[in-house]
Every structure is written in structure tokens, then in C-alpha cells.
Design an enzyme around this catalytic site. Structure first.
Site, PDB file in Angstrom:
ATOM      1  N   LYS A  24       0.855  -1.166  -0.160  1.00 14.09           N
ATOM      2  CA  LYS A  24       0.105   0.057  -0.016  1.00 14.09           C
ATOM      3  C   LYS A  24       0.797   1.306  -0.025  1.00 14.09           C
ATOM      4  CE  LYS A  24      -3.948  -2.387   2.314  1.00 14.09           C
ATOM      5  NZ  LYS A  24      -4.830  -2.200   3.526  1.00 14.09           N
ATOM      6  N   TYR A  65     -12.263  -2.155  -3.455  1.00 19.75           N
ATOM      7  CA  TYR A  65     -12.731  -2.169  -2.256  1.00 19.75           C
ATOM      8  C   TYR A  65     -14.289  -2.041  -2.301  1.00 19.75           C
ATOM      9  CZ  TYR A  65      -8.420  -2.418   0.261  1.00 19.75           C
ATOM     10  OH  TYR A  65      -7.013  -2.549   0.437  1.00 19.75           O
ATOM     11  N   ASN A  98      -1.849   0.236   6.786  1.00 20.17           N
ATOM     12  CA  ASN A  98      -1.426  -1.087   7.439  1.00 20.17           C
ATOM     13  C   ASN A  98      -0.567  -1.706   6.326  1.00 20.17           C
ATOM     14  OD1 ASN A  98      -3.550  -1.943   5.883  1.00 20.17           O
ATOM     15  ND2 ASN A  98      -4.540  -2.868   7.586  1.00 20.17           N
ATOM     16  N   HIS A 115      -2.214  -5.643   1.553  1.00 18.28           N
ATOM     17  CA  HIS A 115      -3.500  -6.202   1.243  1.00 18.28           C
ATOM     18  C   HIS A 115      -2.984  -7.729   1.055  1.00 18.28           C
ATOM     19  CE1 HIS A 115      -7.474  -7.391  -0.252  1.00 18.28           C
ATOM     20  NE2 HIS A 115      -6.755  -7.985  -1.178  1.00 18.28           N
ATOM     21  N   GLU A 121      -9.578 -11.183  -7.460  1.00 18.11           N
ATOM     22  CA  GLU A 121      -8.497 -10.123  -7.333  1.00 18.11           C
ATOM     23  C   GLU A 121      -7.315  -9.999  -8.364  1.00 18.11           C
ATOM     24  OE1 GLU A 121      -9.972  -9.273  -2.687  1.00 18.11           O
ATOM     25  OE2 GLU A 121      -7.772  -9.733  -3.088  1.00 18.11           O
TER      26      GLU A 121
HETATM   27  P1  ADP Z   1      -7.809  -6.739   5.704  1.00 21.96           P
HETATM   28  O1  ADP Z   1      -6.974  -5.865   4.831  1.00 21.96           O
HETATM   29  O2  ADP Z   1      -6.960  -7.438   6.748  1.00 21.96           O
HETATM   30  O3  ADP Z   1      -8.514  -7.855   4.918  1.00 21.96           O
HETATM   31  P2  ADP Z   1     -10.318  -5.557   5.882  1.00 21.96           P
HETATM   32  O4  ADP Z   1     -10.810  -6.198   4.805  1.00 21.96           O
HETATM   33  O5  ADP Z   1     -11.447  -5.550   6.955  1.00 21.96           O
HETATM   34  O6  ADP Z   1      -9.021  -5.869   6.394  1.00 21.96           O
HETATM   35  O7  ADP Z   1     -10.382  -3.983   5.434  1.00 21.96           O
HETATM   36  C1  ADP Z   1      -9.662  -3.545   4.449  1.00 21.96           C
HETATM   37  C2  ADP Z   1      -8.742  -2.409   4.822  1.00 21.96           C
HETATM   38  O8  ADP Z   1      -9.770  -1.280   5.182  1.00 21.96           O
HETATM   39  C3  ADP Z   1      -7.743  -2.703   5.814  1.00 21.96           C
HETATM   40  O9  ADP Z   1      -6.659  -3.322   5.269  1.00 21.96           O
HETATM   41  C4  ADP Z   1      -7.321  -1.210   6.143  1.00 21.96           C
HETATM   42  O10 ADP Z   1      -6.463  -0.575   5.504  1.00 21.96           O
HETATM   43  C5  ADP Z   1      -8.978  -0.720   6.087  1.00 21.96           C
HETATM   44  N1  ADP Z   1      -9.586  -0.512   7.302  1.00 21.96           N
HETATM   45  C6  ADP Z   1     -10.366  -1.654   7.953  1.00 21.96           C
HETATM   46  N2  ADP Z   1     -10.751  -1.617   9.145  1.00 21.96           N
HETATM   47  C7  ADP Z   1     -10.626  -0.023   9.333  1.00 21.96           C
HETATM   48  C8  ADP Z   1     -11.078   0.839  10.285  1.00 21.96           C
HETATM   49  N3  ADP Z   1     -11.681   0.474  11.555  1.00 21.96           N
HETATM   50  N4  ADP Z   1     -10.844   2.223  10.264  1.00 21.96           N
HETATM   51  C9  ADP Z   1      -9.842   2.609   9.024  1.00 21.96           C
HETATM   52  N5  ADP Z   1      -9.670   1.696   8.061  1.00 21.96           N
HETATM   53  C10 ADP Z   1      -9.957   0.279   8.312  1.00 21.96           C
HETATM   54 MG    MG Z   2      -9.980  -7.708   3.564  1.00 22.71          MG
END
Ligand code: ADP
Ligand code: MG
Length: 141
Positions: A11, A51, A114, A117, A128
Site C-alpha cells: 500500500k 474495495y 497497514n 493487502h 482479485e
Molecule cells: P484486511 O485488509 O485485513 O483484509 P479488511 O478487509 O477488513 O481488512 O479492511 C480492508 C482495509 O480497510 C484494511 O486493510 C485497512 O486498510 C482498512 N480498514 C479496515 N478497518 C478499518 C478501520 N476500522 N478504520 C480505518 N480503516 C480500516
Molecule cells: Mg480484506
């Protein structure tokens, strides 16, 4: 044991800090093979579509803005149980909950920024991967 492919995205928070090589090093140490990789800029349309599953979540608009804020590196990873393995290698979505040695524990700045992905199921991995890569860009070995 089954050989799978999964989609990874490094990212914008990670490309901005010039740590894509360090992320790749953790990926390769886990045994996953990077079989395709390109550094691109997501458009708002592409990030929104990618997304879309989160479109009703409160963080959706912020997430899309973050994902277009700088270059990303989209990758196809291949290996035994690649989908589940890469989820482990990434660590929890919230870096405060991520385990030692995971990419997010090492590098993530926040629950949003974070660093990586990874697809969450084999079915989504296939969708994807074809969202970002043509068949001719995937050279399995
Ligand atoms: P992952 O990437 O671990 O699969 P999710 O699919 O739940 O997590 O969420 C997609 C992305 O959205 C996350 O990697 C993060 O960048 C963002 N995200 C998820 N939860 C939050 C939150 N509570 N606040 C802000 N950004 C979030
Ligand atoms: Mg996810």
C-alpha cells in the site's frame, strides 16, 4: 497441501517509505514466491471498485483516498496454501493486534495505513488477480 495463488498489494504508506524490498523480503522468507509484480497508481474508480465490498463501512471513502494517495505494488504470490499463509504473514488488520514478525507488526502505521493487502479466500484471490493481471502476465513455475 495445495499450491495456490493470492493477490497482494503493497500500500501507499509502504511505497512512500521505500520499504517495498523489506516487505518482499518477509514474503520470500515465508516461502511464498512473487510470480508477478507491478508498481502502479490506482485511480479512484479502480480503488473504489476493488474495495466495493466495504462500500457501506464508515472507513470506505477514507480507504479509497488513502489507496490513491501514492503508488502501490500489486503482486501475485504463489505457494502452498498461499491465501491463508499470506494472511498469517501479513498479521492482523489492526497492527496493535498483529503478531511479532508479521509485516503489519513491523511496518504498519495505523489500522488504515497497514502496509499490505492480501486476499481473504481462494475465490476472492482468483477474482482479485484477474482484476489486476492478464493471463499472459502470470508465468507459473
Ligand atoms: P484486511 O485488509 O485485513 O483484509 P479488511 O478487509 O477488513 O481488512 O479492511 C480492508 C482495509 O480497510 C484494511 O486493510 C485497512 O486498510 C482498512 N480498514 C479496515 N478497518 C478499518 C478501520 N476500522 N478504520 C480505518 N480503516 C480500516
Ligand atoms: Mg480484506
Amino acid at each position: 497441501m495445495s499450491i495456490e495463488k493470492t493477490l497482494s498489494i503493497i500500500k501507499p504508506d509502504a511505497t512512500a517509505r521505500n520499504i517495498t524490498g523489506q516487505v518482499n523480503s518477509i514474503i520470500e522468507k515465508s516461502g511464498l514466491k512473487i510470480i508477478a509484480q507491478k508498481r502502479i497508481k490506482l485511480t479512484k474508480d479502480v480503488a473504489s471498485k476493488f474495495y466495493e465490498v466495504h462500500k457501506d463501512r464508515p472507513f470506505y471513502q477514507d480507504l479509497v483516498s488513502f489507496m490513491v494517495s501514492g503508488p502501490v505494488v500489486v503482486q501475485v504470490l504463489q505457494g502452498n496454501n498461499a491465501v491463508a499463509l499470506y494472511r498469517q504473514v501479513m498479521g492482523s488488520t489492526n497492527p496493535e493486534e498483529a503478531e511479532e514478525g508479521t509485516i503489519r507488526k513491523e511496518f504498519a502505521q495505523s489500522i488504515e495505513a497497514n502496509s499490505v493487502h492480501g486476499s481473504d479466500s481462494l475465490e476472492n484471490a482468483q477474482k482479485e488477480i484477474s482484476f489486476f493481471f492478464a493471463e499472459t502476465e502470470l508465468f507459473e513455475s
